[in-house]
Design a protein around this motif. Structure first.
Motif, short mmCIF file in Angstrom:
data_model
loop_
_atom_site.label_atom_id
_atom_site.label_comp_id
_atom_site.label_asym_id
_atom_site.label_seq_id
_atom_site.Cartn_x
_atom_site.Cartn_y
_atom_site.Cartn_z
N TYR A 80 0.83 -1.20 0.00
CA TYR A 80 0.00 0.00 0.00
C TYR A 80 0.86 1.24 0.00
CZ TYR A 80 -3.96 -3.03 0.79
OH TYR A 80 -4.91 -3.99 0.65
N ASP B 135 0.73 3.42 4.68
CA ASP B 135 0.28 2.39 5.62
C ASP B 135 -0.81 2.92 6.54
OD1 ASP B 135 0.44 -0.25 6.34
OD2 ASP B 135 1.81 0.15 8.00
N HIS C 262 -4.53 5.04 1.92
CA HIS C 262 -3.95 4.35 3.08
C HIS C 262 -4.44 2.91 3.10
CE1 HIS C 262 -7.78 4.67 5.25
NE2 HIS C 262 -7.84 5.91 4.83
N ASN C 263 -3.77 2.10 3.89
CA ASN C 263 -4.13 0.69 4.04
C ASN C 263 -5.48 0.60 4.76
OD1 ASN C 263 -4.23 -2.04 4.51
ND2 ASN C 263 -2.28 -2.16 5.56
N GLU D 204 -6.79 -2.71 5.43
CA GLU D 204 -6.93 -4.11 5.88
C GLU D 204 -7.52 -4.25 7.28
OE1 GLU D 204 -4.00 -7.06 3.59
OE2 GLU D 204 -2.97 -5.56 4.82
N ALA E 203 -2.33 1.03 -4.30
CA ALA E 203 -1.32 0.02 -4.04
C ALA E 203 -0.34 -0.02 -5.21
CB ALA E 203 -1.96 -1.35 -3.85
#
Length: 155
Positions: free
Chosen positions: A50, A53, A74-75, A77, A144
């Motif tokens: 990514y 982060d 941004h990430n 997950e 990403a």
């Protein structure tokens, strides 16, 4: 009449037997579709790297085309799955007082389209996110650094 049909059928059989037999060439499984790998392999993509982060301080990437939804810089997950009941995006981006503005150094507020029921009341902007806009990842994707799966000339 019956005799003519038998004669014609016999002629067709003779012509068909004289024609050389052409076996159709098969297509290799690695030549089917866009992914030039075997259909019997299970590809495993590389992990995403990514662009940013954590939220804040990451520049927004360019939009894929005019009118395309912005990418998430941004990430996400730890925040997925994004649903109407569990939506961590709203904690930072649900700010109806600042809709359609981009305050410097603050999370991007959702635009007025996210507070408007475009089907039933397209002229009414509310202070509450409309139900169809809760699943952010339907339109927005994280930026990403990944290799393209197939070549594209889309601009």
């Amino acid at each position: 009449m019956k005799k003519h049909r038998l004669i014609i059928a016999g002629i067709i059989i003779v012509i068909a037997s004289l024609a050389p037999a052409h076996a159709e060439e098969s297509v290799a499984d690695t030549e089917l579709g866009l992914s030039k790998t075997s259909v019997f392999e299970t590809p495993s993509p590389e992990p995403f790297n990514y662009m940013g982060d954590m939220p804040f301080g990451n520049p927004l990437g360019p939009r894929a085309f005019p009118g395309a939804p912005p990418q998430i810089p941004h990430n996400i997950e730890p925040m997925i799955p994004v649903t109407a009941k569990t939506n961590f995006c709203l904690g930072c981006h649900d700010n109806p007082e600042k809709m359609d503005k981009k305050p410097l150094g603050e999370p991007t507020p959702m635009p007025s389209s996210h507070y408007t029921d475009l089907r039933n009341a397209p002229d009414k902007v509310t202070k509450k996110v409309i139900g169809a806009r809760y699943v952010c990842t339907q339109c927005h994707v994280p930026q990403a650094d990944v290799k393209a799966l197939v070549n594209s000339t889309f601009k």
